[in-house]
Motif scaffolding. Structure first.
Motif, PDB file in Angstrom:
ATOM      1  N   SER A   9      97.768  24.923  19.603  1.00 42.12           N
ATOM      2  CA  SER A   9      96.616  25.315  20.402  1.00 42.12           C
ATOM      3  C   SER A   9      95.816  24.072  20.708  1.00 42.12           C
ATOM      4  N   THR A  10      95.357  23.951  21.961  1.00 45.83           N
ATOM      5  CA  THR A  10      94.594  22.764  22.321  1.00 45.83           C
ATOM      6  C   THR A  10      93.100  22.949  22.121  1.00 45.83           C
ATOM      7  N   GLY A  11      92.669  24.065  21.569  1.00 46.90           N
ATOM      8  CA  GLY A  11      91.240  24.242  21.340  1.00 46.90           C
ATOM      9  C   GLY A  11      90.914  25.629  20.840  1.00 46.90           C
ATOM     10  N   THR A  15      86.399  32.588  26.571  1.00 45.78           N
ATOM     11  CA  THR A  15      86.215  33.844  27.271  1.00 45.78           C
ATOM     12  C   THR A  15      86.916  33.752  28.612  1.00 45.78           C
ATOM     13  N   ALA A  16      87.047  34.932  29.277  1.00 38.66           N
ATOM     14  CA  ALA A  16      87.714  34.949  30.579  1.00 38.66           C
ATOM     15  C   ALA A  16      86.792  34.330  31.623  1.00 38.66           C
ATOM     16  N   PRO A  17      87.310  33.543  32.564  1.00 35.72           N
ATOM     17  CA  PRO A  17      88.701  33.094  32.643  1.00 35.72           C
ATOM     18  C   PRO A  17      89.064  32.191  31.468  1.00 35.72           C
ATOM     19  N   PRO A  18      90.358  32.097  31.154  1.00 34.67           N
ATOM     20  CA  PRO A  18      90.742  31.331  29.970  1.00 34.67           C
ATOM     21  C   PRO A  18      90.335  29.873  30.071  1.00 34.67           C
ATOM     22  N   THR A  19      90.000  29.320  28.929  1.00 32.78           N
ATOM     23  CA  THR A  19      89.635  27.904  28.876  1.00 32.78           C
ATOM     24  C   THR A  19      90.695  27.081  28.175  1.00 32.78           C
ATOM     25  N   ASP A  20      91.741  27.737  27.707  1.00 31.98           N
ATOM     26  CA  ASP A  20      92.757  27.023  26.948  1.00 31.98           C
ATOM     27  C   ASP A  20      94.072  27.790  26.985  1.00 31.98           C
ATOM     28  N   TYR A  21      95.081  27.227  26.329  1.00 30.65           N
ATOM     29  CA  TYR A  21      96.396  27.869  26.274  1.00 30.65           C
ATOM     30  C   TYR A  21      97.030  27.587  24.919  1.00 30.65           C
ATOM     31  N   ARG A  22      98.067  28.360  24.605  1.00 28.65           N
ATOM     32  CA  ARG A  22      98.831  28.139  23.384  1.00 28.65           C
ATOM     33  C   ARG A  22     100.311  28.091  23.727  1.00 28.65           C
ATOM     34  N   LEU A  23     101.039  27.257  22.995  1.00 27.03           N
ATOM     35  CA  LEU A  23     102.484  27.144  23.140  1.00 27.03           C
ATOM     36  C   LEU A  23     103.117  27.116  21.760  1.00 27.03           C
ATOM     37  N   ILE A  24     104.314  27.646  21.643  1.00 18.60           N
ATOM     38  CA  ILE A  24     105.082  27.512  20.408  1.00 18.60           C
ATOM     39  C   ILE A  24     106.217  26.547  20.680  1.00 18.60           C
ATOM     40  N   SER A 198     100.605  31.356  26.279  1.00 16.02           N
ATOM     41  CA  SER A 198      99.584  32.412  26.376  1.00 16.02           C
ATOM     42  C   SER A 198      98.234  31.764  26.608  1.00 16.02           C
ATOM     43  N   TRP A 199      97.291  32.551  27.076  1.00 14.85           N
ATOM     44  CA  TRP A 199      95.941  32.055  27.396  1.00 14.85           C
ATOM     45  C   TRP A 199      94.973  32.417  26.266  1.00 14.85           C
ATOM     46  N   THR A 200      93.996  31.568  26.059  1.00 18.09           N
ATOM     47  CA  THR A 200      92.967  31.856  25.055  1.00 18.09           C
ATOM     48  C   THR A 200      91.597  31.757  25.679  1.00 18.09           C
TER      49      THR A 200
END
Length: 200
Positions: A9-11, A15-24, A198-200
Protein backbone atom coordinates in the motif's frame (compact mmCIF):
# COMPACT_ATOMS: atom_id res chain seq x y z
CA UNK A 1 6.65 -18.98 -11.04
CA UNK A 2 5.92 -17.54 -7.58
CA UNK A 3 2.43 -16.40 -6.75
CA UNK A 4 1.90 -12.82 -5.56
CA UNK A 5 2.51 -12.86 -1.85
CA UNK A 6 3.02 -9.38 -0.47
CA UNK A 7 0.44 -6.63 -0.25
CA UNK A 8 1.83 -3.18 -0.94
CA UNK A 9 0.00 0.00 0.00
CA UNK A 10 1.36 3.42 -0.88
CA UNK A 11 -0.48 5.19 1.93
CA UNK A 12 -3.42 5.38 4.25
CA UNK A 13 -6.97 4.62 3.22
CA UNK A 14 -8.77 7.68 1.86
CA UNK A 15 -12.26 8.76 0.97
CA UNK A 16 -13.93 8.69 -2.44
CA UNK A 17 -12.60 9.48 -4.94
CA UNK A 18 -9.72 7.18 -4.04
CA UNK A 19 -6.46 8.75 -3.00
CA UNK A 20 -4.38 5.60 -3.18
CA UNK A 21 -4.15 2.03 -4.44
CA UNK A 22 -3.01 -1.39 -3.28
CA UNK A 23 -1.20 -4.15 -5.16
CA UNK A 24 -0.16 -7.66 -4.21
CA UNK A 25 3.29 -8.46 -5.59
CA UNK A 26 5.66 -11.43 -5.11
CA UNK A 27 7.60 -11.23 -1.85
CA UNK A 28 10.93 -11.23 -3.72
CA UNK A 29 10.16 -8.26 -5.94
CA UNK A 30 12.16 -5.24 -4.75
CA UNK A 31 10.29 -1.92 -4.51
CA UNK A 32 11.98 1.31 -5.60
CA UNK A 33 9.94 4.43 -4.71
CA UNK A 34 10.46 7.10 -7.37
CA UNK A 35 9.99 10.21 -5.25
CA UNK A 36 13.03 12.54 -5.40
CA UNK A 37 15.55 11.58 -2.74
CA UNK A 38 14.09 8.11 -2.26
CA UNK A 39 15.23 5.99 -5.19
CA UNK A 40 19.00 6.37 -4.72
CA UNK A 41 19.01 4.60 -1.35
CA UNK A 42 16.73 1.83 -2.65
CA UNK A 43 18.83 1.22 -5.75
CA UNK A 44 21.97 1.03 -3.65
CA UNK A 45 20.34 -1.57 -1.39
CA UNK A 46 19.10 -3.59 -4.39
CA UNK A 47 22.52 -3.64 -6.08
CA UNK A 48 24.35 -4.51 -2.84
CA UNK A 49 21.93 -7.36 -2.21
CA UNK A 50 22.12 -8.69 -5.78
CA UNK A 51 25.93 -8.73 -5.81
CA UNK A 52 26.53 -9.64 -2.17
CA UNK A 53 29.69 -11.69 -1.70
CA UNK A 54 31.19 -10.67 -5.04
CA UNK A 55 34.18 -8.65 -3.91
CA UNK A 56 35.43 -8.14 -7.47
CA UNK A 57 32.14 -6.72 -8.75
CA UNK A 58 32.81 -3.01 -8.20
CA UNK A 59 32.60 -2.18 -11.91
CA UNK A 60 29.43 -4.24 -12.31
CA UNK A 61 27.88 -2.51 -9.29
CA UNK A 62 28.61 0.90 -10.79
CA UNK A 63 27.16 -0.10 -14.15
CA UNK A 64 24.02 -1.64 -12.65
CA UNK A 65 23.52 1.36 -10.36
CA UNK A 66 23.89 3.73 -13.31
CA UNK A 67 21.38 1.79 -15.43
CA UNK A 68 18.78 1.58 -12.65
CA UNK A 69 19.24 5.26 -11.77
CA UNK A 70 18.70 6.29 -15.39
CA UNK A 71 15.58 4.13 -15.55
CA UNK A 72 14.23 5.57 -12.29
CA UNK A 73 14.84 9.16 -13.35
CA UNK A 74 13.20 8.60 -16.74
CA UNK A 75 10.21 6.87 -15.11
CA UNK A 76 9.76 9.69 -12.59
CA UNK A 77 9.82 12.33 -15.33
CA UNK A 78 6.99 10.46 -17.05
CA UNK A 79 4.78 10.21 -13.97
CA UNK A 80 6.19 7.00 -12.46
CA UNK A 81 5.58 6.55 -8.75
CA UNK A 82 6.95 3.04 -8.07
CA UNK A 83 9.26 0.58 -9.78
CA UNK A 84 9.43 -3.09 -8.80
CA UNK A 85 12.34 -5.33 -9.85
CA UNK A 86 12.22 -9.12 -9.59
CA UNK A 87 15.06 -10.66 -7.57
CA UNK A 88 13.82 -14.20 -8.26
CA UNK A 89 16.09 -16.86 -9.79
CA UNK A 90 15.28 -20.20 -11.37
CA UNK A 91 18.42 -22.15 -10.52
CA UNK A 92 21.30 -19.95 -11.69
CA UNK A 93 19.07 -17.92 -14.06
CA UNK A 94 17.77 -14.54 -12.77
CA UNK A 95 14.12 -13.95 -13.63
CA UNK A 96 14.18 -10.68 -15.53
CA UNK A 97 10.86 -8.99 -14.76
CA UNK A 98 9.72 -5.58 -13.59
CA UNK A 99 6.65 -3.45 -12.92
CA UNK A 100 6.42 0.31 -13.31
CA UNK A 101 3.40 2.10 -11.82
CA UNK A 102 2.62 5.43 -13.49
CA UNK A 103 -0.01 8.07 -12.75
CA UNK A 104 -1.43 9.40 -16.02
CA UNK A 105 -2.48 13.06 -15.58
CA UNK A 106 -6.15 14.06 -15.84
CA UNK A 107 -7.67 13.90 -19.33
CA UNK A 108 -4.55 12.34 -20.89
CA UNK A 109 -4.79 9.14 -22.91
CA UNK A 110 -3.16 5.87 -21.78
CA UNK A 111 -1.11 5.89 -24.95
CA UNK A 112 -1.72 2.17 -25.44
CA UNK A 113 -1.08 2.01 -29.16
CA UNK A 114 1.82 0.45 -31.06
CA UNK A 115 3.56 1.19 -34.31
CA UNK A 116 6.64 -0.38 -35.84
CA UNK A 117 7.27 -3.48 -37.91
CA UNK A 118 9.33 -5.18 -35.22
CA UNK A 119 6.50 -5.30 -32.68
CA UNK A 120 3.60 -7.68 -32.27
CA UNK A 121 0.68 -6.52 -30.15
CA UNK A 122 -2.63 -7.58 -28.66
CA UNK A 123 -5.03 -5.00 -27.22
CA UNK A 124 -8.26 -5.80 -25.42
CA UNK A 125 -10.57 -4.63 -22.66
CA UNK A 126 -10.77 -6.57 -19.41
CA UNK A 127 -12.29 -6.16 -15.95
CA UNK A 128 -9.98 -5.95 -12.95
CA UNK A 129 -12.03 -7.45 -10.08
CA UNK A 130 -11.29 -4.74 -7.51
CA UNK A 131 -10.35 -1.78 -9.73
CA UNK A 132 -12.81 -1.78 -12.63
CA UNK A 133 -12.55 -1.80 -16.43
CA UNK A 134 -9.05 -1.66 -17.93
CA UNK A 135 -7.32 -1.68 -21.28
CA UNK A 136 -4.67 -4.38 -21.60
CA UNK A 137 -1.94 -4.30 -24.22
CA UNK A 138 0.61 -7.04 -24.75
CA UNK A 139 3.62 -6.26 -26.91
CA UNK A 140 6.60 -8.34 -28.02
CA UNK A 141 9.50 -6.27 -29.30
CA UNK A 142 12.48 -7.74 -31.14
CA UNK A 143 15.47 -5.40 -30.65
CA UNK A 144 17.18 -4.02 -33.71
CA UNK A 145 20.74 -5.12 -34.38
CA UNK A 146 22.00 -1.64 -33.45
CA UNK A 147 19.90 -1.30 -30.25
CA UNK A 148 21.81 1.19 -28.10
CA UNK A 149 20.97 -0.70 -24.89
CA UNK A 150 22.89 -3.73 -26.08
CA UNK A 151 19.86 -5.96 -25.55
CA UNK A 152 19.53 -8.77 -28.10
CA UNK A 153 16.58 -10.63 -26.55
CA UNK A 154 12.89 -10.12 -27.38
CA UNK A 155 11.10 -8.09 -24.71
CA UNK A 156 7.51 -8.87 -23.71
CA UNK A 157 5.61 -5.94 -22.21
CA UNK A 158 2.08 -5.98 -20.77
CA UNK A 159 0.38 -2.67 -19.95
CA UNK A 160 -2.82 -2.23 -17.97
CA UNK A 161 -4.48 1.18 -18.13
CA UNK A 162 -7.32 1.82 -15.68
CA UNK A 163 -9.28 4.97 -14.88
CA UNK A 164 -9.16 6.17 -11.28
CA UNK A 165 -12.82 6.27 -10.14
CA UNK A 166 -14.54 9.66 -9.97
CA UNK A 167 -11.52 11.41 -11.51
CA UNK A 168 -10.20 11.98 -15.02
CA UNK A 169 -6.75 10.62 -14.11
CA UNK A 170 -5.58 7.05 -14.73
CA UNK A 171 -3.16 4.47 -13.42
CA UNK A 172 -0.87 2.59 -15.79
CA UNK A 173 0.79 -0.69 -14.79
CA UNK A 174 3.66 -1.62 -17.12
CA UNK A 175 5.13 -5.10 -16.74
CA UNK A 176 8.10 -6.27 -18.79
CA UNK A 177 10.43 -9.25 -19.17
CA UNK A 178 13.30 -10.12 -21.50
CA UNK A 179 13.24 -13.78 -20.43
CA UNK A 180 11.62 -14.97 -23.63
CA UNK A 181 11.47 -18.72 -22.83
CA UNK A 182 9.45 -17.96 -19.68
CA UNK A 183 7.36 -15.14 -21.14
CA UNK A 184 4.04 -17.01 -21.04
CA UNK A 185 4.43 -17.97 -17.38
CA UNK A 186 5.46 -14.44 -16.46
CA UNK A 187 2.51 -12.94 -18.35
CA UNK A 188 0.23 -15.08 -16.17
CA UNK A 189 1.98 -13.71 -13.08
CA UNK A 190 1.61 -10.14 -14.41
CA UNK A 191 -2.12 -10.75 -14.86
CA UNK A 192 -2.46 -12.00 -11.28
CA UNK A 193 -0.71 -8.90 -9.94
CA UNK A 194 -2.82 -6.56 -12.08
CA UNK A 195 -6.02 -8.27 -10.89
CA UNK A 196 -5.01 -7.56 -7.28
CA UNK A 197 -5.19 -3.79 -7.87
CA UNK A 198 -7.70 -2.08 -5.60
CA UNK A 199 -8.47 1.49 -4.56
CA UNK A 200 -8.26 2.90 -1.04
Amino acid sequence: MPEPAVEISTGEAGTAPPTDYRLIVPFDWFRIPLEPGEWKRSIRALVDNALRGQDDAAALKRQLTKELAARAEDAYRNGGVELYISTTSVGPIPVSASLLVTVVPPDEDFGLSVTGAQRAQEIDEILLPFAGPAIRRRTRTVPADDDSSGNRLPVTTVDYGVKIPMTTASLLLTFSTSLDPFAEALVELFEAIAKSLSWT
